[in-house]
Design a protein around this motif. Structure first.
Motif, PDB file in Angstrom:
ATOM      1  N   ASN A  34      18.117  17.149 -14.560  1.00  0.00           N
ATOM      2  CA  ASN A  34      17.495  18.472 -14.403  1.00  0.00           C
ATOM      3  C   ASN A  34      17.006  18.650 -12.961  1.00  0.00           C
ATOM      4  O   ASN A  34      15.795  18.658 -12.701  1.00  0.00           O
ATOM      5  CB  ASN A  34      16.326  18.614 -15.376  1.00  0.00           C
ATOM      6  CG  ASN A  34      16.750  18.491 -16.830  1.00  0.00           C
ATOM      7  OD1 ASN A  34      17.448  19.342 -17.369  1.00  0.00           O
ATOM      8  ND2 ASN A  34      16.352  17.404 -17.467  1.00  0.00           N
ATOM      9  N   TYR A  37      13.950  20.903 -11.675  1.00  0.00           N
ATOM     10  CA  TYR A  37      12.525  20.576 -11.681  1.00  0.00           C
ATOM     11  C   TYR A  37      12.220  19.082 -11.513  1.00  0.00           C
ATOM     12  O   TYR A  37      11.052  18.702 -11.412  1.00  0.00           O
ATOM     13  CB  TYR A  37      11.835  21.099 -12.946  1.00  0.00           C
ATOM     14  CG  TYR A  37      12.316  20.543 -14.251  1.00  0.00           C
ATOM     15  CD1 TYR A  37      11.928  19.272 -14.688  1.00  0.00           C
ATOM     16  CD2 TYR A  37      13.145  21.291 -15.092  1.00  0.00           C
ATOM     17  CE1 TYR A  37      12.365  18.763 -15.899  1.00  0.00           C
ATOM     18  CE2 TYR A  37      13.590  20.787 -16.305  1.00  0.00           C
ATOM     19  CZ  TYR A  37      13.191  19.531 -16.702  1.00  0.00           C
ATOM     20  OH  TYR A  37      13.631  19.040 -17.910  1.00  0.00           O
ATOM     21  N   GLY A 239       1.715  21.832 -17.018  1.00  0.00           N
ATOM     22  CA  GLY A 239       2.704  21.236 -16.132  1.00  0.00           C
ATOM     23  C   GLY A 239       2.242  21.105 -14.700  1.00  0.00           C
ATOM     24  O   GLY A 239       3.055  20.930 -13.797  1.00  0.00           O
ATOM     25  N   ASP A 245      10.194  10.545 -15.842  1.00  0.00           N
ATOM     26  CA  ASP A 245      11.061  10.750 -17.004  1.00  0.00           C
ATOM     27  C   ASP A 245      11.487   9.428 -17.628  1.00  0.00           C
ATOM     28  O   ASP A 245      11.987   9.397 -18.742  1.00  0.00           O
ATOM     29  CB  ASP A 245      12.290  11.565 -16.615  1.00  0.00           C
ATOM     30  CG  ASP A 245      13.308  10.772 -15.803  1.00  0.00           C
ATOM     31  OD1 ASP A 245      12.886   9.904 -15.007  1.00  0.00           O
ATOM     32  OD2 ASP A 245      14.522  11.027 -15.946  1.00  0.00           O
ATOM     33  N   GLN A 257       8.516  14.589 -12.677  1.00  0.00           N
ATOM     34  CA  GLN A 257       8.705  15.887 -13.316  1.00  0.00           C
ATOM     35  C   GLN A 257       7.364  16.408 -13.830  1.00  0.00           C
ATOM     36  O   GLN A 257       6.434  15.635 -14.055  1.00  0.00           O
ATOM     37  CB  GLN A 257       9.710  15.798 -14.447  1.00  0.00           C
ATOM     38  CG  GLN A 257       9.333  14.910 -15.611  1.00  0.00           C
ATOM     39  CD  GLN A 257      10.423  14.870 -16.675  1.00  0.00           C
ATOM     40  OE1 GLN A 257      11.599  15.022 -16.392  1.00  0.00           O
ATOM     41  NE2 GLN A 257      10.017  14.665 -17.914  1.00  0.00           N
ATOM     42  N   LYS A 261       7.336  19.244 -19.196  1.00  0.00           N
ATOM     43  CA  LYS A 261       8.784  19.091 -19.389  1.00  0.00           C
ATOM     44  C   LYS A 261       9.070  17.798 -20.143  1.00  0.00           C
ATOM     45  O   LYS A 261       8.338  16.840 -20.038  1.00  0.00           O
ATOM     46  CB  LYS A 261       9.513  19.084 -18.044  1.00  0.00           C
ATOM     47  CG  LYS A 261       9.326  20.364 -17.232  1.00  0.00           C
ATOM     48  CD  LYS A 261       9.982  21.540 -17.891  1.00  0.00           C
ATOM     49  CE  LYS A 261       9.936  22.773 -16.987  1.00  0.00           C
ATOM     50  NZ  LYS A 261      10.546  23.948 -17.630  1.00  0.00           N
TER      51      LYS A 261
END
Length: 261
Positions: A34, A37, A239, A245, A257, A261
């Motif tokens: 991704n 972002y 956020g 991640d 991130q 998310k």
């Protein structure tokens, strides 16, 4: 991102273009799933090899791959050393009209380390001054460990949403207790300097320092622990904080991130 690709036999094929990265500690490249972002976190002087990943695999000329941003060039991969600081350094890949962009946050964590910082601050302000900041760090950790399930992540409170909340809450508490933003930043930076000197992952220090700064920004005007915790949770869910991640982060594979998310 996909393009239509014509083989010589005029069979229409959809070509998917992805962008991967590999640091010195990684055994293989990781695709950035991704890039809109997700960011790569590095220290000044770190190098990354960026590479294209095409599905299906097709043979293209080097000139079909165009790299721009921090470094320009052609071919399926490019190595970049990051010597310029910033939150939005970029490296862009263009393949047959398709674009993919990696965003990189580059920081510097200068001395002093934690032990030196504590000695200097003790000399200036006395041991109680330093011990209080350490007590606040322990308080923030205990809060995150107790509430990790609600905050999100794992009971180890490492690289997850709960870890992001812990760092933000620690710095909120420092400001609430009357310390200056410079005091809070100095404590956090010295801690990360020690982690880096011990061989700690660079992207984890980027994550922690970002969340420390968000806590510093939130701390002014808060008067109670309940208000501080609510502010951190709101920032977490909006956020405004950062986590990785990949919580294991082996070889610094984790991407920064937003915590929503």
């Amino acid at each position: 991102f996909a393009v239509f690709f014509l083989y010589p036999a005029y069979v229409l094929t959809i070509l998917k273009v992805d962008l991967g990265f590999q640091t010195s500690g990684m055994t293989s490249a990781k695709v950035i799933p991704n890039p809109e972002y997700q960011r790569i976190g590095v220290l000044k002087g770190d190098s990354i090899t960026f590479s294209s990943a095409l599905t299906p695999t097709v043979a293209l000329a080097n000139s079909d791959y165009a790299w721009s941003g921090e470094k320009t060039g052609n071919g399926p991969s490019i190595s970049v050393t990051f010597n310029n600081l910033g939150n939005s350094r970029t490296e862009n890949l263009q393949v047959l009209g398709c674009n993919k962009t990696a965003t990189i946050t580059v920081i510097e964590v200068p001395p002093p380390d934690q032990a030196t910082w504590a000695f200097l601050m003790t000399t200036l302000y006395g041991p109680a001054w330093v011990l209080k900041i350490n007590d606040l760090a322990n308080e923030a950790l205990a809060w995150a460990q107790t509430n990790w399930s609600a905050l999100g992540g794992s009971s180890s409170v490492h690289n997850c949403r709960a870890d992001a909340a812990r760092h933000a809450y620690w710095n909120v508490l420092i400001i609430m207790e009357g310390y200056t933003p410079a005091d809070a930043w100095g404590a956090g930076q010295a801690h990360e300097r020690s982690n880096i000197a011990a061989g700690g992952p660079h992207n984890e220090s980027v994550m922690d320092l970002e969340n420390n700064q968000k806590g510093i920004n939130m701390g002014a005007g808060l008067a109670t622990r309940a208000a501080a915790q609510a502010a951190v949770i709101n920032a977490l869910n909006a956020g405004n904080l950062t986590y990785l991640d990949d919580l294991t982060n082996s070889g610094e594979r984790g991407l920064l991130q937003p915590t929503n998310k």
